[in-house]
Design an enzyme around this catalytic site. Structure first.
Site, PDB file in Angstrom:
ATOM      1  N   ASP A  69       0.777  -1.152  -0.039  1.00 12.52           N
ATOM      2  CA  ASP A  69      -0.094   0.032   0.003  1.00 12.52           C
ATOM      3  C   ASP A  69       0.884   1.309  -0.099  1.00 12.52           C
ATOM      4  O   ASP A  69       2.015   1.210   0.250  1.00 12.52           O
ATOM      5  CB  ASP A  69      -0.789  -0.039   1.243  1.00 12.52           C
ATOM      6  CG  ASP A  69      -0.430  -0.355   2.359  1.00 12.52           C
ATOM      7  OD1 ASP A  69       1.055  -0.593   2.439  1.00 12.52           O
ATOM      8  OD2 ASP A  69      -0.950  -0.741   3.660  1.00 12.52           O
ATOM      9  N   ASN A 133      -7.501  -2.359  14.267  1.00  4.29           N
ATOM     10  CA  ASN A 133      -9.023  -2.781  13.934  1.00  4.29           C
ATOM     11  C   ASN A 133      -8.918  -3.862  13.110  1.00  4.29           C
ATOM     12  O   ASN A 133     -10.021  -4.222  12.590  1.00  4.29           O
ATOM     13  CB  ASN A 133      -9.446  -1.524  13.310  1.00  4.29           C
ATOM     14  CG  ASN A 133      -8.766  -1.133  12.124  1.00  4.29           C
ATOM     15  OD1 ASN A 133      -7.832  -1.694  11.480  1.00  4.29           O
ATOM     16  ND2 ASN A 133      -9.148  -0.142  11.379  1.00  4.29           N
ATOM     17  N   HIS A 135      -7.087  -4.379  10.354  1.00  8.78           N
ATOM     18  CA  HIS A 135      -6.805  -4.320   9.024  1.00  8.78           C
ATOM     19  C   HIS A 135      -5.502  -4.986   8.448  1.00  8.78           C
ATOM     20  O   HIS A 135      -4.634  -5.026   9.281  1.00  8.78           O
ATOM     21  CB  HIS A 135      -6.963  -2.746   8.488  1.00  8.78           C
ATOM     22  CG  HIS A 135      -5.772  -1.990   9.043  1.00  8.78           C
ATOM     23  ND1 HIS A 135      -5.789  -0.621   9.142  1.00  8.78           N
ATOM     24  CD2 HIS A 135      -4.443  -2.319   8.985  1.00  8.78           C
ATOM     25  CE1 HIS A 135      -4.687  -0.163   9.596  1.00  8.78           C
ATOM     26  NE2 HIS A 135      -3.883  -1.117   9.420  1.00  8.78           N
ATOM     27  N   GLU A 140      -9.611  -1.842   5.477  1.00  9.38           N
ATOM     28  CA  GLU A 140     -10.192  -1.494   6.733  1.00  9.38           C
ATOM     29  C   GLU A 140     -11.577  -2.476   6.895  1.00  9.38           C
ATOM     30  O   GLU A 140     -11.920  -2.995   5.994  1.00  9.38           O
ATOM     31  CB  GLU A 140     -10.686   0.011   6.802  1.00  9.38           C
ATOM     32  CG  GLU A 140      -9.674   0.908   6.331  1.00  9.38           C
ATOM     33  CD  GLU A 140      -8.659   1.107   7.740  1.00  9.38           C
ATOM     34  OE1 GLU A 140      -8.629   0.254   8.633  1.00  9.38           O
ATOM     35  OE2 GLU A 140      -7.923   2.113   7.732  1.00  9.38           O
TER      36      GLU A 140
END
Ligand code: F6R
Length: 245
Positions: A69, A133, A135, A140
């Protein structure tokens, strides 16, 4: 499925175990195609890869890399760009051929990135960290398991977590381009690194849950060859993978 969880005593041991695996794969296949992650978790791994190269034990000249990413809107040489991070912590320390280094922000669109991965023969070994979280990459919670490389909006939690790297929270980009969950799942082998008590809650959710979009990393339970290397602080002494997974 074969997801293996390896619990190690601390961060250094996690990094050492990960480096062992990466170096072994490079030895088996000099033209290895590596998927790479940024963030604090893989730093110890990259340090060991550079060390191994400097000792003359490893050759990166034929290795191809695809980063997971990158933020949208940051220049390549911005100190918070993932490209800058990789140059600093890995590429500048080894004999990588920059023509074989790939970032999703350096192509026209997600399809072109997927195409390039395919042309390289697919990713042999994907390195991953996990967000609090759940991810992986910038996928996400709520991300489609069939997702491919695309531009995504970052959640408030991720923006907040990443704000520590910027002088002001307002500077944190709101969008990123990331490999999708299906892109990651196409990797022949995956190494997920998890360290520190800050990851204990998400680690517990990951190990308890059947694949669910609430915890994007849980997609890995359906992968054929994933190793999770987790240190004791992140594992929190949790049980092993439920055998039904
Ligand atoms: C980075 C990436 C992210 C990180 C995750 C954990 O390329 O894809 O998913 O792996 O946010 O970050 P750290 O390791 O800093 O806790």
């Amino acid at each position: 499925m074969s997801t293996e969880k390896v619990v190690v005593s601390n961060y250094q041991e996690m990094a050492a175990r990960a480096a062992e695996i990466v170096l072994q794969r490079m030895q088996e296949k000099p033209k290895l195609v590596l998927g790479l992650a940024t963030g604090s978790t893989p730093l110890g791994l990259y340090e060991r890869l550079v060390e191994s190269y400097k000792m003359g034990k490893t050759d990166f000249s034929q290795v191809t890399t695809f980063n997971l990413d990158e933020y949208c809107g940051l220049a390549k040489n911005h100190p918070q760009s993932y490209r800058y991070f990789m140059d600093k912590y890995l590429f500048s320390g080894v004999n990588i051929d920059y023509r074989r280094v790939h970032f999703p922000s350096e192509v026209e669109d997600g399809d072109e990135y997927e195409q390039k991965i395919m042309e390289a023969g697919g990713i042999d070994l994907q390195i991953l960290g996990i967000g609090r979280n759940g991810h992986i990459g910038f996928n996400e919670p709520g991300s489609d398991f069939k997702s491919r490389t695309r531009v995504v909006d970052l959640t408030e939690m991720t923006i907040k977590d990443n704000a520590r790297f910027f002088t002001q929270p307002a500077e944190v980009p709101r969008q990123a381009v990331t490999m999708g969950l299906a892109t990651i799942m196409d990797a022949k082998e995956i190494l997920l690194l998890v360290s520190g008590s800050g990851k204990a809650a998400v680690m517990e959710r990951l190990m308890m849950k059947k694949p669910s979009v609430d915890v994007p990393a849980s997609v890995l339970h359906s992968h054929t060859k994933t190793t999770i290397i987790v240190d004791k602080k992140a594992d929190g002494g949790q049980r092993d993978l439920p055998s039904s997974l």
